[in-house]
Design a protein around this motif. Sequence first.
Motif, PDB file in Angstrom:
ATOM      1  N   ILE A   1       0.859  -1.182   0.000  1.00  0.00           N
ATOM      2  CA  ILE A   1       0.000   0.000   0.000  1.00  0.00           C
ATOM      3  C   ILE A   1       0.895   1.232   0.000  1.00  0.00           C
ATOM      4  CG2 ILE A   1      -1.692   1.282   1.374  1.00  0.00           C
ATOM      5  CD1 ILE A   1      -2.771  -1.382   2.355  1.00  0.00           C
ATOM      6  N   SER A   2       0.648   2.116  -0.907  1.00  0.00           N
ATOM      7  CA  SER A   2       1.504   3.300  -1.047  1.00  0.00           C
ATOM      8  C   SER A   2       1.081   4.390  -0.059  1.00  0.00           C
ATOM      9  CB  SER A   2       1.402   3.851  -2.467  1.00  0.00           C
ATOM     10  OG  SER A   2       0.101   4.369  -2.701  1.00  0.00           O
ATOM     11  N   GLU A   3       1.951   5.353   0.099  1.00  0.00           N
ATOM     12  CA  GLU A   3       1.638   6.493   0.956  1.00  0.00           C
ATOM     13  C   GLU A   3       0.427   7.258   0.435  1.00  0.00           C
ATOM     14  OE1 GLU A   3       2.680   7.592   3.779  1.00  0.00           O
ATOM     15  OE2 GLU A   3       4.392   6.281   4.170  1.00  0.00           O
ATOM     16  N   GLU A   4       0.320   7.358  -0.919  1.00  0.00           N
ATOM     17  CA  GLU A   4      -0.813   8.058  -1.517  1.00  0.00           C
ATOM     18  C   GLU A   4      -2.124   7.338  -1.183  1.00  0.00           C
ATOM     19  OE1 GLU A   4       1.942   7.260  -3.061  1.00  0.00           O
ATOM     20  OE2 GLU A   4       2.837   9.251  -3.358  1.00  0.00           O
ATOM     21  N   GLU A   5      -2.122   5.995  -1.286  1.00  0.00           N
ATOM     22  CA  GLU A   5      -3.318   5.229  -0.922  1.00  0.00           C
ATOM     23  C   GLU A   5      -3.658   5.444   0.542  1.00  0.00           C
ATOM     24  OE1 GLU A   5      -3.988   1.068  -2.796  1.00  0.00           O
ATOM     25  OE2 GLU A   5      -1.818   1.309  -2.621  1.00  0.00           O
ATOM     26  N   LEU A   6      -2.637   5.451   1.372  1.00  0.00           N
ATOM     27  CA  LEU A   6      -2.850   5.594   2.811  1.00  0.00           C
ATOM     28  C   LEU A   6      -3.500   6.943   3.129  1.00  0.00           C
ATOM     29  CD1 LEU A   6      -2.196   3.722   5.190  1.00  0.00           C
ATOM     30  CD2 LEU A   6      -0.153   5.089   5.594  1.00  0.00           C
TER      31      LEU A   6
ATOM     32  N   ALA B   1      -5.342   8.730   1.120  1.00  0.00           N
ATOM     33  CA  ALA B   1      -6.720   8.691   0.622  1.00  0.00           C
ATOM     34  C   ALA B   1      -7.621   7.892   1.565  1.00  0.00           C
ATOM     35  CB  ALA B   1      -6.748   8.081  -0.779  1.00  0.00           C
ATOM     36  N   LEU B   2      -7.114   6.745   2.069  1.00  0.00           N
ATOM     37  CA  LEU B   2      -7.889   5.935   3.004  1.00  0.00           C
ATOM     38  C   LEU B   2      -8.188   6.709   4.279  1.00  0.00           C
ATOM     39  CD1 LEU B   2      -6.043   2.501   2.652  1.00  0.00           C
ATOM     40  CD2 LEU B   2      -8.427   2.948   2.065  1.00  0.00           C
ATOM     41  N   GLN B   3      -7.188   7.416   4.798  1.00  0.00           N
ATOM     42  CA  GLN B   3      -7.389   8.175   6.023  1.00  0.00           C
ATOM     43  C   GLN B   3      -8.398   9.296   5.820  1.00  0.00           C
ATOM     44  OE1 GLN B   3      -5.658   7.510   9.266  1.00  0.00           O
ATOM     45  NE2 GLN B   3      -7.625   8.528   9.585  1.00  0.00           N
ATOM     46  N   ARG B   4      -8.350   9.916   4.632  1.00  0.00           N
ATOM     47  CA  ARG B   4      -9.306  10.996   4.337  1.00  0.00           C
ATOM     48  C   ARG B   4     -10.736  10.451   4.343  1.00  0.00           C
ATOM     49  NH1 ARG B   4      -7.606  12.280  -0.449  1.00  0.00           N
ATOM     50  NH2 ARG B   4      -5.901  13.568   0.347  1.00  0.00           N
ATOM     51  N   VAL B   5     -10.928   9.278   3.733  1.00  0.00           N
ATOM     52  CA  VAL B   5     -12.260   8.662   3.710  1.00  0.00           C
ATOM     53  C   VAL B   5     -12.696   8.295   5.131  1.00  0.00           C
ATOM     54  CG1 VAL B   5     -13.578   6.647   2.948  1.00  0.00           C
ATOM     55  CG2 VAL B   5     -12.049   7.823   1.353  1.00  0.00           C
ATOM     56  N   ALA B   6     -11.778   7.694   5.894  1.00  0.00           N
ATOM     57  CA  ALA B   6     -12.110   7.300   7.272  1.00  0.00           C
ATOM     58  C   ALA B   6     -12.482   8.505   8.120  1.00  0.00           C
ATOM     59  CB  ALA B   6     -10.939   6.548   7.900  1.00  0.00           C
TER      60      ALA B   6
ATOM     61  N   GLU C   1     -13.869  -2.992   1.235  1.00  0.00           N
ATOM     62  CA  GLU C   1     -12.852  -2.704   0.211  1.00  0.00           C
ATOM     63  C   GLU C   1     -11.449  -2.655   0.826  1.00  0.00           C
ATOM     64  OE1 GLU C   1     -13.564   0.638  -2.274  1.00  0.00           O
ATOM     65  OE2 GLU C   1     -15.683   0.154  -2.610  1.00  0.00           O
ATOM     66  N   LEU C   2     -11.332  -2.021   1.985  1.00  0.00           N
ATOM     67  CA  LEU C   2     -10.024  -1.933   2.639  1.00  0.00           C
ATOM     68  C   LEU C   2      -9.521  -3.318   3.038  1.00  0.00           C
ATOM     69  CD1 LEU C   2      -7.672  -0.455   3.966  1.00  0.00           C
ATOM     70  CD2 LEU C   2      -9.147  -0.027   5.957  1.00  0.00           C
ATOM     71  N   ALA C   3     -10.415  -4.143   3.609  1.00  0.00           N
ATOM     72  CA  ALA C   3     -10.000  -5.481   4.028  1.00  0.00           C
ATOM     73  C   ALA C   3      -9.581  -6.327   2.834  1.00  0.00           C
ATOM     74  CB  ALA C   3     -11.139  -6.162   4.790  1.00  0.00           C
ATOM     75  N   GLU C   4     -10.276  -6.189   1.711  1.00  0.00           N
ATOM     76  CA  GLU C   4      -9.906  -6.937   0.512  1.00  0.00           C
ATOM     77  C   GLU C   4      -8.517  -6.530   0.032  1.00  0.00           C
ATOM     78  OE1 GLU C   4      -9.366  -8.014  -3.571  1.00  0.00           O
ATOM     79  OE2 GLU C   4      -9.634  -5.933  -2.865  1.00  0.00           O
ATOM     80  N   ARG C   5      -8.205  -5.257   0.126  1.00  0.00           N
ATOM     81  CA  ARG C   5      -6.885  -4.774  -0.256  1.00  0.00           C
ATOM     82  C   ARG C   5      -5.825  -5.284   0.728  1.00  0.00           C
ATOM     83  NH1 ARG C   5      -2.611  -3.824  -1.827  1.00  0.00           N
ATOM     84  NH2 ARG C   5      -1.735  -1.907  -2.725  1.00  0.00           N
ATOM     85  N   LEU C   6      -6.146  -5.290   2.006  1.00  0.00           N
ATOM     86  CA  LEU C   6      -5.192  -5.740   3.005  1.00  0.00           C
ATOM     87  C   LEU C   6      -4.906  -7.239   2.902  1.00  0.00           C
ATOM     88  CD1 LEU C   6      -6.403  -3.719   6.117  1.00  0.00           C
ATOM     89  CD2 LEU C   6      -4.180  -3.518   5.001  1.00  0.00           C
TER      90      LEU C   6
ATOM     91  N   ARG D   1      -0.354   0.643   9.130  1.00  0.00           N
ATOM     92  CA  ARG D   1      -1.145   1.863   9.302  1.00  0.00           C
ATOM     93  C   ARG D   1      -2.521   1.723   8.658  1.00  0.00           C
ATOM     94  NH1 ARG D   1       3.211   5.805   6.948  1.00  0.00           N
ATOM     95  NH2 ARG D   1       1.519   7.354   6.963  1.00  0.00           N
ATOM     96  N   ALA D   2      -2.579   0.980   7.550  1.00  0.00           N
ATOM     97  CA  ALA D   2      -3.877   0.727   6.912  1.00  0.00           C
ATOM     98  C   ALA D   2      -4.752  -0.154   7.810  1.00  0.00           C
ATOM     99  CB  ALA D   2      -3.679   0.071   5.550  1.00  0.00           C
ATOM    100  N   PHE D   3      -4.142  -1.112   8.506  1.00  0.00           N
ATOM    101  CA  PHE D   3      -4.908  -1.916   9.459  1.00  0.00           C
ATOM    102  C   PHE D   3      -5.488  -1.037  10.566  1.00  0.00           C
ATOM    103  CE2 PHE D   3      -3.136  -6.033   7.963  1.00  0.00           C
ATOM    104  CZ  PHE D   3      -4.281  -6.808   8.089  1.00  0.00           C
ATOM    105  N   PHE D   4      -4.710  -0.047  10.996  1.00  0.00           N
ATOM    106  CA  PHE D   4      -5.229   0.841  12.034  1.00  0.00           C
ATOM    107  C   PHE D   4      -6.429   1.635  11.518  1.00  0.00           C
ATOM    108  CE2 PHE D   4      -5.184   5.149  13.930  1.00  0.00           C
ATOM    109  CZ  PHE D   4      -5.691   4.795  15.171  1.00  0.00           C
ATOM    110  N   ILE D   5      -6.378   2.087  10.254  1.00  0.00           N
ATOM    111  CA  ILE D   5      -7.540   2.766   9.675  1.00  0.00           C
ATOM    112  C   ILE D   5      -8.742   1.821   9.657  1.00  0.00           C
ATOM    113  CG2 ILE D   5      -8.464   3.795   7.552  1.00  0.00           C
ATOM    114  CD1 ILE D   5      -5.623   4.820   6.975  1.00  0.00           C
ATOM    115  N   GLY D   6      -8.483   0.540   9.352  1.00  0.00           N
ATOM    116  CA  GLY D   6      -9.563  -0.443   9.403  1.00  0.00           C
ATOM    117  C   GLY D   6     -10.133  -0.594  10.803  1.00  0.00           C
ATOM    118  N   ALA D   7      -9.264  -0.511  11.811  1.00  0.00           N
ATOM    119  CA  ALA D   7      -9.747  -0.576  13.187  1.00  0.00           C
ATOM    120  C   ALA D   7     -10.665   0.606  13.497  1.00  0.00           C
ATOM    121  CB  ALA D   7      -8.562  -0.602  14.152  1.00  0.00           C
ATOM    122  N   GLU D   8     -10.287   1.786  13.012  1.00  0.00           N
ATOM    123  CA  GLU D   8     -11.151   2.961  13.197  1.00  0.00           C
ATOM    124  C   GLU D   8     -12.528   2.739  12.583  1.00  0.00           C
ATOM    125  OE1 GLU D   8      -9.499   6.893  12.294  1.00  0.00           O
ATOM    126  OE2 GLU D   8      -7.653   5.839  11.763  1.00  0.00           O
TER     127      GLU D   8
END
Length: 517
Positions: free
Chosen positions: A215-220, A222-227, A252-257, A268-275
């Motif tokens: 997962i790239s920094e750019e994806e991260l 974007a994910l945080q912005r959505v969360a 969608e996030l879990a499928e990517r993870l 860090r993406a897992f933490f966004i999923g926890a949120e």
Amino acid sequence: MDRRARSTSTRRACPSCGAWIAADNTDRLCQRCRRTARTELYGPPEVPGDFWDHEAMAAAFADRDMGALLAAYRHHPQHVSRVTQDRMASWLGVSQAQLSRYETGENPIDRIDRLRHFARVLGVPGDRLWFDRVGIPSQAGPDRGAPPDVLAAAWDASSIARSVEETARNDLAISRRAALTGAAAVAMGPALVEPLQKWLHPLQPLSKWSSSAAISEEELVALQRVADGLRGWGGRGGYGLARKAVLGQLEELAERLSRAPAGPTTERAFFIGAELSKVAASMSWDAGMHDAAQRYYVLGVRMAKAGRNDPFAALCLAAMARQMFDLGRPEDGLELVQLGQYGTRRTATPTLQALLLTREAWAYAQMGQVREFHRAVGQAQDSFAQRRDGSEPWWLHSFDEAELEGVIGARMRDLAGHDPKQAPRAEQHIRRALDLRDPARVRNRAFDVIGLARTMMVAGEPEEACGLIQQVVPTAAGLASGRVVRKLQDFAKEAERHRDLPVVRDAREAIRGLRTA
């Protein structure tokens, strides 16, 4: 006409069983049916095993609807005498009006303690129940889309991601069929606490994880912005488009993870999923769907573990404990809190320590343990006083001084049910919370006002209590929050003993109007 003819013409049949009634029996029922009917005045009759197979009963079980089950029981054709609402209400320990609202669905039954009480009184067989998984097989068949067992999944990152993906996808499908109810199975006792103890163990190695692109920094970003955007919906009520949006993003996030390799951005993406999981849990709970809320709190703990953020996992455990308190299970809630405290004994910040200690005090308040309650509250206040600006994570910012005062005050009100001397101190803390509370936090202020009204009722001041309720009802109508409505319903029950007062009647009528609006 001879004596024999007159005797035959005056014989009467029992309208219940059809047997002939003795000539010297002036009752409309035969002796056996009258004895059975008299017994039923004091409690439900014994019923045969096939009683529960009746079509109306089977439909109530399939819909997981206790109100429908009560109605089906009353109208069951096998009863010797008619079971009125007044009679059943006396068995259950509720009013006839309350039973009527249960049967019509106006007042859904979603408290586990109440579901258990009704089932126990009526003698519902354990294998028919849907709301307690402890020793009871699940009633969800394949066509009802039984959710994955999130407590049984392995504690490695890839398994956690797959569990989240399957659960979110399943719940999205079920919600489209309107098949989720607020009274579905909730794990309790050892069935809940023991699997979560594995959170204390190190995460299993990731050697078999996918070697797909990281997962790239750019994806991260974007994910945080959505969360961040979805998190703001958490306090707007539960079951609707907002919840589906959270579940869709979580899937969608879990499928990517599930396809991402180990690495800092993945964690860090897992933490966004926890949120997101915690937001989904809060929305589900607000809608009265305790089973779904519990699933997402568990997934929040798991995602935080995979994200190497044990303090956030402890926050999810604290939220699960609060749900247990709401369901009348303080012992389970206390075990969850202590699990969070032990797991973060070296990493918890002062604010997290204070939050967990208030949850511990919450359990003691429900159990009536005055000394333990005040010890935990004192420690929470000491921990909170040690926090420093800029040293706390953003996800603890909502636990500010107003929240601390509000929680302590509300719990002192609970304790006042065991020790009335606590009521004046509860009022002081809640009023302090209202003075400090940000006006933008409308739902929290509503909880404060309702808590203050309930404290006034405990203190024997029903007029002032009802005045506060009349102030908050218009706000509650605009919030569309199931939890706020349920707190108002609790007030209405507590005000029952003052129902002869006009102000109490008016306040209860306003709450009833809110329920049916």
